[in-house]
Design a protein around this motif. Structure first.
Motif, PDB file in Angstrom:
ATOM      1  N   LYS A   1      46.058  34.450 -34.895  1.00  0.00           N
ATOM      2  CA  LYS A   1      47.516  34.519 -34.808  1.00  0.00           C
ATOM      3  C   LYS A   1      48.124  33.392 -33.985  1.00  0.00           C
ATOM      4  O   LYS A   1      49.282  33.013 -34.203  1.00  0.00           O
ATOM      5  CB  LYS A   1      47.934  35.855 -34.191  1.00  0.00           C
ATOM      6  CG  LYS A   1      47.695  37.034 -35.101  1.00  0.00           C
ATOM      7  CD  LYS A   1      48.174  38.320 -34.463  1.00  0.00           C
ATOM      8  CE  LYS A   1      48.106  39.478 -35.432  1.00  0.00           C
ATOM      9  NZ  LYS A   1      48.626  40.730 -34.845  1.00  0.00           N
TER      10      LYS A   1
ATOM     11  N   VAL B   1      52.475  41.040 -43.850  1.00  0.00           N
ATOM     12  CA  VAL B   1      53.092  40.056 -44.737  1.00  0.00           C
ATOM     13  C   VAL B   1      54.285  40.699 -45.436  1.00  0.00           C
ATOM     14  O   VAL B   1      54.182  41.780 -46.007  1.00  0.00           O
ATOM     15  CB  VAL B   1      52.084  39.556 -45.796  1.00  0.00           C
ATOM     16  CG1 VAL B   1      52.759  38.587 -46.760  1.00  0.00           C
ATOM     17  CG2 VAL B   1      50.903  38.885 -45.129  1.00  0.00           C
ATOM     18  N   GLU B   2      55.423  40.026 -45.355  1.00  0.00           N
ATOM     19  CA  GLU B   2      56.619  40.546 -46.008  1.00  0.00           C
ATOM     20  C   GLU B   2      56.489  40.396 -47.520  1.00  0.00           C
ATOM     21  O   GLU B   2      55.949  39.398 -48.018  1.00  0.00           O
ATOM     22  CB  GLU B   2      57.851  39.784 -45.509  1.00  0.00           C
ATOM     23  CG  GLU B   2      58.157  40.026 -44.042  1.00  0.00           C
ATOM     24  CD  GLU B   2      59.385  39.270 -43.576  1.00  0.00           C
ATOM     25  OE1 GLU B   2      60.182  38.831 -44.440  1.00  0.00           O
ATOM     26  OE2 GLU B   2      59.541  39.129 -42.350  1.00  0.00           O
TER      27      GLU B   2
ATOM     28  N   SER C   1      56.627  37.119 -49.803  1.00  0.00           N
ATOM     29  CA  SER C   1      56.374  35.968 -48.947  1.00  0.00           C
ATOM     30  C   SER C   1      55.067  35.280 -49.357  1.00  0.00           C
ATOM     31  O   SER C   1      54.167  35.906 -49.893  1.00  0.00           O
ATOM     32  CB  SER C   1      56.266  36.421 -47.490  1.00  0.00           C
ATOM     33  OG  SER C   1      55.733  35.393 -46.680  1.00  0.00           O
ATOM     34  N   ASN C   2      54.982  33.983 -49.101  1.00  0.00           N
ATOM     35  CA  ASN C   2      53.739  33.240 -49.291  1.00  0.00           C
ATOM     36  C   ASN C   2      53.097  32.910 -47.944  1.00  0.00           C
ATOM     37  O   ASN C   2      52.450  31.884 -47.781  1.00  0.00           O
ATOM     38  CB  ASN C   2      53.985  31.952 -50.067  1.00  0.00           C
ATOM     39  CG  ASN C   2      54.126  32.203 -51.559  1.00  0.00           C
ATOM     40  OD1 ASN C   2      53.896  33.319 -52.036  1.00  0.00           O
ATOM     41  ND2 ASN C   2      54.508  31.185 -52.294  1.00  0.00           N
ATOM     42  N   GLN C   3      53.308  33.790 -46.982  1.00  0.00           N
ATOM     43  CA  GLN C   3      52.787  33.566 -45.631  1.00  0.00           C
ATOM     44  C   GLN C   3      51.263  33.690 -45.633  1.00  0.00           C
ATOM     45  O   GLN C   3      50.712  34.640 -46.194  1.00  0.00           O
ATOM     46  CB  GLN C   3      53.387  34.592 -44.676  1.00  0.00           C
ATOM     47  CG  GLN C   3      52.990  34.369 -43.234  1.00  0.00           C
ATOM     48  CD  GLN C   3      53.745  35.290 -42.288  1.00  0.00           C
ATOM     49  OE1 GLN C   3      54.395  36.233 -42.714  1.00  0.00           O
ATOM     50  NE2 GLN C   3      53.661  35.000 -41.008  1.00  0.00           N
TER      51      GLN C   3
ATOM     52  N   TYR D   1      47.688  34.761 -44.500  1.00  0.00           N
ATOM     53  CA  TYR D   1      47.283  35.953 -43.759  1.00  0.00           C
ATOM     54  C   TYR D   1      45.762  36.118 -43.772  1.00  0.00           C
ATOM     55  O   TYR D   1      45.061  35.469 -44.544  1.00  0.00           O
ATOM     56  CB  TYR D   1      47.961  37.204 -44.309  1.00  0.00           C
ATOM     57  CG  TYR D   1      47.587  37.580 -45.735  1.00  0.00           C
ATOM     58  CD1 TYR D   1      46.451  38.343 -45.998  1.00  0.00           C
ATOM     59  CD2 TYR D   1      48.383  37.192 -46.801  1.00  0.00           C
ATOM     60  CE1 TYR D   1      46.119  38.713 -47.302  1.00  0.00           C
ATOM     61  CE2 TYR D   1      48.059  37.562 -48.097  1.00  0.00           C
ATOM     62  CZ  TYR D   1      46.927  38.322 -48.344  1.00  0.00           C
ATOM     63  OH  TYR D   1      46.601  38.670 -49.620  1.00  0.00           O
TER      64      TYR D   1
ATOM     65  N   TYR E   1      47.435  31.908 -52.720  1.00  0.00           N
ATOM     66  CA  TYR E   1      48.686  31.884 -53.475  1.00  0.00           C
ATOM     67  C   TYR E   1      48.669  30.904 -54.647  1.00  0.00           C
ATOM     68  O   TYR E   1      49.692  30.664 -55.270  1.00  0.00           O
ATOM     69  CB  TYR E   1      49.854  31.578 -52.543  1.00  0.00           C
ATOM     70  CG  TYR E   1      50.110  32.697 -51.555  1.00  0.00           C
ATOM     71  CD1 TYR E   1      50.561  33.942 -51.988  1.00  0.00           C
ATOM     72  CD2 TYR E   1      49.880  32.517 -50.193  1.00  0.00           C
ATOM     73  CE1 TYR E   1      50.797  34.964 -51.089  1.00  0.00           C
ATOM     74  CE2 TYR E   1      50.114  33.534 -49.285  1.00  0.00           C
ATOM     75  CZ  TYR E   1      50.572  34.758 -49.738  1.00  0.00           C
ATOM     76  OH  TYR E   1      50.788  35.783 -48.846  1.00  0.00           O
TER      77      TYR E   1
END
Length: 201
Positions: free
Chosen positions: A37, A50-51, A54-56, A58, A74
């Motif tokens: 993190k 992860v929202e 989103s393409n965050q 993780y 992704y």
């Protein structure tokens, strides 16, 4: 006097019954999560955080304590890549490191040297460092997932990966070599395996 002796002895008996493992494992998990993190590039969040949409980047957690980051997650073509299941035969190219909760440098003059690899890119670097690579195989490692014969943590990290994935897997000592020394790997060491899934059948 007997009662006083019993009161003095009781804490010592209780302390002797506590295992160091109870402290080491949660501490390693906490340090790995903190690294992912905070220090890892890119910074990662747990999959559950992860929202939607989103393409965050993780990490996922599998097994008892295997933290996995798939770099290509992704990629829109990834859905067409063959997935690793418990019945697959997989080949990987890998680099394995003793993990000290700091960034692992994979290129350049300050590169972190793995304790084991089959990555042909590193063969010349090992030989320049004076290591005899005569008995090392730099061919892709083939793993039968029905009878993997590999670290439990690596087996867990492979499940759900897809052919073509580039993966980082960080695992606590109990998912790696346990609480004994293993060659050059110190007792109770967390490890990191960086690998590419070359093929899945």
């Amino acid at each position: 006097m007997k009662r006083l002796f019993a009161l003095i002895l009781a804490p010592l008996v209780l302390a002797a019954g506590c295992s160091e493992d109870e402290d080491i494992l949660p501490a390693q998990k906490d340090k790995i999560v903190s690294y992912l993190k905070g220090t890892h590039t890119p910074n990662l969040v747990a999959e559950a955080d992860v929202e939607e949409g989103s393409n965050q980047p993780y990490y996922t957690v599998s097994g008892d304590a295997v933290y996995r980051y798939i770099q290509d997650l992704y990629n829109p073509d990834r859905v067409n890549w063959t997935e690793v299941t418990g019945a697959s035969t997989v080949t990987i190219t890998f680099r394995a490191y003793v993990f000290n909760y700091a960034n692992i440098v994979t290129t350049g003059s300050t590169m972190t040297m793995p304790y084991y690899t089959n990555d042909p890119v590193l063969k010349a670097a090992f030989e320049q460092a004076g290591l005899n690579t005569e008995w090392w195989s730099f061919e892709p490692l083939t793993i039968d997932m029905k009878h993997p014969g590999i670290l439990k943590g690596l087996s867990d990290a492979l499940l759900g990966c897809r052919e073509g994935d580039t993966v980082e897997a960080y695992m606590t000592y109990n998912m790696a070599y346990g609480d004994d020394h293993f060659g050059i790997i110190p007792k109770e060491s967390p490890v990191a395996w960086f690998f590419t899934v070359n093929s899945v059948e």
